[in-house]
Design a protein around this motif. Sequence first.
Motif, short mmCIF file in Angstrom:
data_model
loop_
_atom_site.label_atom_id
_atom_site.label_comp_id
_atom_site.label_asym_id
_atom_site.label_seq_id
_atom_site.Cartn_x
_atom_site.Cartn_y
_atom_site.Cartn_z
N UNK A 1 -56.48 -71.11 -2.86
CA UNK A 1 -56.69 -69.68 -3.06
C UNK A 1 -55.58 -69.08 -3.92
N UNK A 2 -54.33 -69.50 -3.63
CA UNK A 2 -53.19 -69.01 -4.42
C UNK A 2 -53.31 -69.45 -5.87
N UNK A 3 -53.66 -70.71 -6.09
CA UNK A 3 -53.83 -71.22 -7.45
C UNK A 3 -54.91 -70.46 -8.19
N UNK A 4 -56.02 -70.21 -7.48
CA UNK A 4 -57.12 -69.46 -8.09
C UNK A 4 -56.70 -68.05 -8.46
N UNK A 5 -55.98 -67.39 -7.54
CA UNK A 5 -55.54 -66.01 -7.80
C UNK A 5 -54.50 -65.96 -8.92
N UNK A 6 -53.61 -66.97 -8.96
CA UNK A 6 -52.61 -67.00 -10.02
C UNK A 6 -53.25 -67.18 -11.40
N UNK A 7 -54.38 -67.86 -11.43
CA UNK A 7 -55.12 -68.01 -12.69
C UNK A 7 -55.91 -66.74 -13.01
N UNK A 8 -56.42 -66.13 -11.95
CA UNK A 8 -57.28 -64.96 -12.13
C UNK A 8 -56.51 -63.72 -12.58
N UNK A 9 -55.32 -63.51 -12.03
CA UNK A 9 -54.56 -62.29 -12.33
C UNK A 9 -54.33 -62.09 -13.83
N UNK A 10 -53.76 -63.07 -14.56
CA UNK A 10 -53.57 -62.85 -16.01
C UNK A 10 -54.89 -62.76 -16.76
N UNK A 11 -55.91 -63.46 -16.26
CA UNK A 11 -57.22 -63.39 -16.94
C UNK A 11 -57.80 -61.99 -16.83
N UNK A 12 -57.72 -61.40 -15.63
CA UNK A 12 -58.24 -60.04 -15.43
C UNK A 12 -57.40 -59.04 -16.23
#
Length: 319
Positions: free
Chosen positions: A75-86
Amino acid sequence: MAVRLLTVALLGAASLDGAHGASQQVRNVMNPIRKVVTLLQAMQTKVAEEGEKEHDLYEKFMCYCKTGGGDLSASISSDETKVPAVQSEIEASEGKLTQAKADLTQAQVDRSAAEAAMSEATALREKEAATHAGSKAEYDANIGAITQAVAALEKGATGSFLQTQTAQVLRNLASDGKVDMMDADRQDLVAFLSEGSEYSPQSGQVTGILKQLGDEMSKDLADITATEEAALKNYEALMVAKKKEIAALSKTIELKTAQIGELGVSIVEMKNDLSDTEAALIENQKLIAALESSCKTKTQEWELRQKTRADELVALADT
Protein backbone atom coordinates in the motif's frame (compact mmCIF):
# COMPACT_ATOMS: atom_id res chain seq x y z
CA MET A 1 15.46 -24.67 40.08
CA ALA A 2 11.77 -24.55 40.91
CA VAL A 3 11.31 -27.95 39.30
CA ARG A 4 14.19 -29.39 41.42
CA LEU A 5 12.75 -27.98 44.67
CA LEU A 6 9.37 -29.42 43.79
CA THR A 7 11.00 -32.82 43.21
CA VAL A 8 12.84 -32.78 46.54
CA ALA A 9 9.65 -31.90 48.35
CA LEU A 10 7.81 -34.77 46.70
CA LEU A 11 10.55 -37.21 47.61
CA GLY A 12 10.54 -36.00 51.23
CA ALA A 13 6.85 -36.57 51.45
CA ALA A 14 7.32 -40.03 50.04
CA SER A 15 9.93 -40.86 52.77
CA LEU A 16 7.55 -39.85 55.57
CA ASP A 17 4.86 -42.10 54.14
CA GLY A 18 7.36 -44.96 54.11
CA ALA A 19 7.80 -44.74 57.91
CA HIS A 20 4.42 -46.36 58.55
CA GLY A 21 4.18 -49.99 59.53
CA ALA A 22 6.84 -52.50 58.59
CA SER A 23 4.37 -54.72 56.84
CA GLN A 24 3.31 -51.94 54.53
CA GLN A 25 6.86 -50.71 53.90
CA VAL A 26 7.82 -53.45 51.52
CA ARG A 27 4.55 -53.24 49.56
CA ASN A 28 4.39 -49.51 49.28
CA VAL A 29 8.03 -48.44 49.06
CA MET A 30 7.77 -48.00 45.34
CA ASN A 31 4.40 -46.14 45.28
CA PRO A 32 5.59 -42.64 46.38
CA ILE A 33 8.49 -42.74 43.95
CA ARG A 34 6.14 -43.79 41.16
CA LYS A 35 3.86 -40.92 42.03
CA VAL A 36 6.72 -38.47 41.85
CA VAL A 37 7.89 -39.88 38.53
CA THR A 38 4.37 -39.79 37.11
CA LEU A 39 3.90 -36.25 38.29
CA LEU A 40 7.18 -35.19 36.72
CA GLN A 41 6.21 -36.85 33.44
CA ALA A 42 2.88 -35.09 33.53
CA MET A 43 4.66 -31.78 34.12
CA GLN A 44 6.96 -32.47 31.16
CA THR A 45 3.96 -33.22 28.97
CA LYS A 46 2.17 -30.08 30.12
CA VAL A 47 5.21 -27.88 29.55
CA ALA A 48 5.66 -29.41 26.09
CA GLU A 49 1.99 -28.92 25.22
CA GLU A 50 2.05 -25.32 26.42
CA GLY A 51 5.19 -24.81 24.34
CA GLU A 52 3.40 -26.13 21.26
CA LYS A 53 0.42 -23.86 21.86
CA GLU A 54 2.69 -20.85 22.38
CA HIS A 55 4.62 -21.83 19.25
CA ASP A 56 1.39 -21.96 17.24
CA LEU A 57 0.41 -18.52 18.54
CA TYR A 58 3.86 -17.19 17.77
CA GLU A 59 3.78 -18.60 14.25
CA LYS A 60 0.35 -17.02 13.67
CA PHE A 61 1.61 -13.70 14.95
CA MET A 62 4.69 -13.86 12.76
CA CYS A 63 2.50 -14.79 9.81
CA TYR A 64 0.50 -11.65 10.55
CA CYS A 65 3.77 -9.70 10.72
CA LYS A 66 4.69 -10.96 7.26
CA THR A 67 1.27 -10.63 5.60
CA GLY A 68 0.27 -7.43 7.39
CA GLY A 69 3.65 -5.91 6.77
CA GLY A 70 3.55 -7.02 3.16
CA ASP A 71 0.12 -5.50 2.66
CA LEU A 72 1.20 -2.26 4.29
CA SER A 73 4.41 -2.18 2.25
CA ALA A 74 2.46 -2.75 -0.95
CA SER A 75 0.00 0.00 0.00
CA ILE A 76 2.85 2.38 0.86
CA SER A 77 4.63 1.61 -2.41
CA SER A 78 1.41 2.16 -4.34
CA ASP A 79 0.72 5.47 -2.59
CA GLU A 80 4.31 6.65 -3.07
CA THR A 81 3.89 6.04 -6.80
CA LYS A 82 0.43 7.57 -6.88
CA VAL A 83 1.21 10.85 -5.08
CA PRO A 84 3.62 12.30 -7.71
CA ALA A 85 1.44 10.94 -10.51
CA VAL A 86 -1.65 12.72 -9.15
CA GLN A 87 0.41 15.88 -8.56
CA SER A 88 1.51 15.75 -12.19
CA GLU A 89 -2.07 15.25 -13.36
CA ILE A 90 -3.21 18.23 -11.27
CA GLU A 91 -0.49 20.44 -12.77
CA ALA A 92 -1.40 19.32 -16.29
CA SER A 93 -5.10 19.91 -15.67
CA GLU A 94 -4.45 23.34 -14.18
CA GLY A 95 -2.43 24.19 -17.30
CA LYS A 96 -5.33 23.03 -19.48
CA LEU A 97 -7.74 25.05 -17.35
CA THR A 98 -5.65 28.21 -17.78
CA GLN A 99 -5.52 27.67 -21.55
CA ALA A 100 -9.23 26.92 -21.75
CA LYS A 101 -10.04 30.15 -19.92
CA ALA A 102 -7.76 32.09 -22.30
CA ASP A 103 -9.42 30.41 -25.30
CA LEU A 104 -12.86 31.22 -23.91
CA THR A 105 -11.97 34.88 -23.39
CA GLN A 106 -10.51 35.14 -26.90
CA ALA A 107 -13.55 33.46 -28.44
CA GLN A 108 -15.86 35.88 -26.61
CA VAL A 109 -13.78 38.85 -27.79
CA ASP A 110 -13.74 37.56 -31.37
CA ARG A 111 -17.49 36.92 -31.36
CA SER A 112 -18.17 40.43 -30.05
CA ALA A 113 -15.90 41.83 -32.76
CA ALA A 114 -17.71 39.81 -35.44
CA GLU A 115 -21.10 40.99 -34.18
CA ALA A 116 -19.85 44.59 -34.12
CA ALA A 117 -18.54 44.18 -37.68
CA MET A 118 -21.97 42.93 -38.78
CA SER A 119 -23.68 45.89 -37.12
CA GLU A 120 -21.28 48.37 -38.70
CA ALA A 121 -21.58 46.73 -42.11
CA THR A 122 -25.38 46.75 -41.84
CA ALA A 123 -25.44 50.43 -40.88
CA LEU A 124 -23.11 51.28 -43.79
CA ARG A 125 -25.16 49.14 -46.16
CA GLU A 126 -28.38 50.88 -45.15
CA LYS A 127 -26.70 54.27 -45.65
CA GLU A 128 -25.34 53.27 -49.05
CA ALA A 129 -28.70 51.85 -50.07
CA ALA A 130 -30.47 55.06 -49.06
CA THR A 131 -27.92 57.15 -50.99
CA HIS A 132 -28.33 54.94 -54.04
CA ALA A 133 -32.09 55.10 -53.81
CA GLY A 134 -31.96 58.93 -53.71
CA SER A 135 -29.51 59.08 -56.60
CA LYS A 136 -31.50 56.58 -58.63
CA ALA A 137 -34.73 58.51 -58.06
CA GLU A 138 -33.03 61.71 -59.18
CA TYR A 139 -31.53 60.03 -62.26
CA ASP A 140 -34.87 58.44 -63.11
CA ALA A 141 -36.65 61.81 -62.81
CA ASN A 142 -34.04 63.62 -64.91
CA ILE A 143 -33.87 60.90 -67.59
CA GLY A 144 -37.66 60.79 -67.69
CA ALA A 145 -37.85 64.56 -68.10
CA ILE A 146 -35.24 64.47 -70.89
CA THR A 147 -37.11 61.69 -72.66
CA GLN A 148 -40.37 63.63 -72.53
CA ALA A 149 -38.64 66.84 -73.69
CA VAL A 150 -37.11 65.06 -76.68
CA ALA A 151 -40.48 63.57 -77.57
CA ALA A 152 -42.16 66.98 -77.32
CA LEU A 153 -39.49 68.61 -79.49
CA GLU A 154 -39.77 65.89 -82.10
CA LYS A 155 -43.55 66.30 -82.17
CA GLY A 156 -43.38 70.11 -82.25
CA ALA A 157 -45.27 70.36 -78.98
CA THR A 158 -42.68 72.51 -77.31
CA GLY A 159 -45.08 75.17 -76.02
CA SER A 160 -47.29 72.79 -74.08
CA PHE A 161 -44.27 70.86 -72.74
CA LEU A 162 -42.65 73.97 -71.29
CA GLN A 163 -45.77 74.49 -69.15
CA THR A 164 -45.40 71.09 -67.45
CA GLN A 165 -43.72 70.08 -64.18
CA THR A 166 -41.33 67.97 -66.22
CA ALA A 167 -40.00 71.13 -67.92
CA GLN A 168 -39.35 72.55 -64.44
CA VAL A 169 -37.26 69.48 -63.67
CA LEU A 170 -35.07 70.27 -66.68
CA ARG A 171 -34.77 73.93 -65.67
CA ASN A 172 -33.52 72.86 -62.23
CA LEU A 173 -31.13 70.41 -63.84
CA ALA A 174 -29.70 73.05 -66.21
CA SER A 175 -29.28 75.69 -63.51
CA ASP A 176 -27.99 73.81 -60.46
CA GLY A 177 -24.63 72.94 -62.05
CA LYS A 178 -24.73 69.29 -60.98
CA VAL A 179 -24.71 68.08 -64.56
CA ASP A 180 -21.32 68.03 -66.29
CA MET A 181 -21.89 69.72 -69.68
CA MET A 182 -20.32 72.39 -71.86
CA ASP A 183 -21.23 75.96 -71.03
CA ALA A 184 -22.53 76.60 -74.57
CA ASP A 185 -24.83 73.59 -74.36
CA ARG A 186 -26.00 74.66 -70.90
CA GLN A 187 -26.76 78.14 -72.21
CA ASP A 188 -28.69 76.79 -75.22
CA LEU A 189 -30.67 74.47 -72.91
CA VAL A 190 -31.47 77.30 -70.49
CA ALA A 191 -32.50 79.54 -73.40
CA PHE A 192 -34.71 76.78 -74.79
CA LEU A 193 -36.46 76.25 -71.52
CA SER A 194 -36.93 80.02 -71.11
CA GLU A 195 -38.21 80.93 -74.64
CA GLY A 196 -41.38 79.03 -74.49
CA SER A 197 -43.40 78.67 -77.63
CA GLU A 198 -41.23 81.18 -79.48
CA TYR A 199 -38.46 78.52 -79.73
CA SER A 200 -38.02 77.40 -83.35
CA PRO A 201 -34.79 76.93 -85.28
CA GLN A 202 -32.80 75.65 -82.31
CA SER A 203 -34.94 72.61 -81.75
CA GLY A 204 -32.65 70.21 -83.55
CA GLN A 205 -29.62 71.44 -81.64
CA VAL A 206 -31.40 71.26 -78.29
CA THR A 207 -32.71 67.81 -79.12
CA GLY A 208 -29.13 66.65 -79.67
CA ILE A 209 -28.02 68.19 -76.40
CA LEU A 210 -30.86 66.51 -74.50
CA LYS A 211 -30.22 63.11 -76.11
CA GLN A 212 -26.51 63.28 -75.27
CA LEU A 213 -27.34 64.36 -71.74
CA GLY A 214 -29.85 61.52 -71.42
CA ASP A 215 -27.30 58.97 -72.65
CA GLU A 216 -24.68 60.19 -70.17
CA MET A 217 -27.19 60.06 -67.33
CA SER A 218 -28.28 56.57 -68.34
CA LYS A 219 -24.64 55.49 -68.27
CA ASP A 220 -24.11 57.11 -64.87
CA LEU A 221 -27.26 55.41 -63.58
CA ALA A 222 -26.00 52.07 -64.88
CA ASP A 223 -22.65 52.68 -63.15
CA ILE A 224 -24.12 53.53 -59.74
CA THR A 225 -26.56 50.63 -60.10
CA ALA A 226 -23.66 48.24 -60.78
CA THR A 227 -21.78 49.72 -57.80
CA GLU A 228 -24.85 49.25 -55.62
CA GLU A 229 -25.34 45.67 -56.75
CA ALA A 230 -21.66 44.88 -56.08
CA ALA A 231 -21.86 46.52 -52.64
CA LEU A 232 -24.99 44.52 -51.87
CA LYS A 233 -23.31 41.29 -53.00
CA ASN A 234 -20.24 42.01 -50.87
CA TYR A 235 -22.45 42.82 -47.89
CA GLU A 236 -24.39 39.58 -48.24
CA ALA A 237 -21.15 37.59 -48.55
CA LEU A 238 -19.79 39.34 -45.48
CA MET A 239 -22.96 38.52 -43.54
CA VAL A 240 -22.73 34.84 -44.50
CA ALA A 241 -19.05 34.69 -43.48
CA LYS A 242 -19.63 36.52 -40.20
CA LYS A 243 -22.61 34.34 -39.32
CA LYS A 244 -20.48 31.24 -39.86
CA GLU A 245 -17.70 32.78 -37.80
CA ILE A 246 -20.10 33.66 -34.98
CA ALA A 247 -21.61 30.17 -35.05
CA ALA A 248 -18.14 28.61 -34.82
CA LEU A 249 -17.12 30.97 -32.02
CA SER A 250 -20.35 30.27 -30.15
CA LYS A 251 -19.63 26.55 -30.41
CA THR A 252 -16.10 27.16 -29.11
CA ILE A 253 -17.50 29.22 -26.22
CA GLU A 254 -19.94 26.43 -25.39
CA LEU A 255 -17.23 23.74 -25.50
CA LYS A 256 -14.70 25.80 -23.55
CA THR A 257 -17.28 26.67 -20.91
CA ALA A 258 -18.09 22.98 -20.47
CA GLN A 259 -14.38 22.09 -20.47
CA ILE A 260 -13.65 24.68 -17.79
CA GLY A 261 -16.42 23.27 -15.62
CA GLU A 262 -15.24 19.69 -16.09
CA LEU A 263 -11.60 20.57 -15.44
CA GLY A 264 -12.57 22.51 -12.33
CA VAL A 265 -14.47 19.55 -10.91
CA SER A 266 -11.70 17.14 -11.92
CA ILE A 267 -9.02 19.25 -10.25
CA VAL A 268 -11.00 19.45 -7.01
CA GLU A 269 -11.52 15.68 -7.05
CA MET A 270 -7.82 15.02 -7.77
CA LYS A 271 -6.77 17.38 -4.96
CA ASN A 272 -9.09 15.56 -2.58
CA ASP A 273 -7.71 12.24 -3.77
CA LEU A 274 -4.15 13.53 -3.31
CA SER A 275 -4.93 14.72 0.20
CA ASP A 276 -6.50 11.36 1.11
CA THR A 277 -3.60 9.42 -0.42
CA GLU A 278 -0.99 11.51 1.41
CA ALA A 279 -2.87 11.05 4.69
CA ALA A 280 -3.15 7.28 4.10
CA LEU A 281 0.56 7.10 3.23
CA ILE A 282 1.55 8.82 6.49
CA GLU A 283 -0.78 6.59 8.52
CA ASN A 284 0.50 3.40 6.85
CA GLN A 285 4.09 4.44 7.41
CA LYS A 286 3.29 4.86 11.12
CA LEU A 287 1.52 1.49 11.20
CA ILE A 288 4.31 -0.42 9.52
CA ALA A 289 6.86 1.14 11.84
CA ALA A 290 4.77 0.13 14.86
CA LEU A 291 4.24 -3.36 13.40
CA GLU A 292 7.94 -3.88 12.75
CA SER A 293 8.74 -2.80 16.31
CA SER A 294 6.04 -5.06 17.75
CA CYS A 295 7.16 -8.05 15.67
CA LYS A 296 10.78 -7.52 16.69
CA THR A 297 9.78 -7.36 20.37
CA LYS A 298 7.61 -10.46 20.02
CA THR A 299 10.54 -12.34 18.44
CA GLN A 300 12.83 -11.40 21.31
CA GLU A 301 10.21 -12.44 23.83
CA TRP A 302 9.70 -15.74 22.01
CA GLU A 303 13.39 -16.52 21.94
CA LEU A 304 13.64 -15.86 25.69
CA ARG A 305 10.54 -17.96 26.34
CA GLN A 306 11.94 -20.82 24.26
CA LYS A 307 15.16 -20.81 26.28
CA THR A 308 13.28 -20.77 29.58
CA ARG A 309 11.04 -23.67 28.50
CA ALA A 310 14.01 -25.66 27.28
CA ASP A 311 15.66 -25.19 30.63
CA GLU A 312 12.51 -26.39 32.38
CA LEU A 313 12.29 -29.53 30.22
CA VAL A 314 15.96 -30.30 30.83
CA ALA A 315 15.46 -29.87 34.57
CA LEU A 316 12.43 -32.18 34.54
CA ALA A 317 14.27 -34.75 32.47
CA ASP A 318 17.31 -34.71 34.75
CA THR A 319 15.31 -35.16 37.95
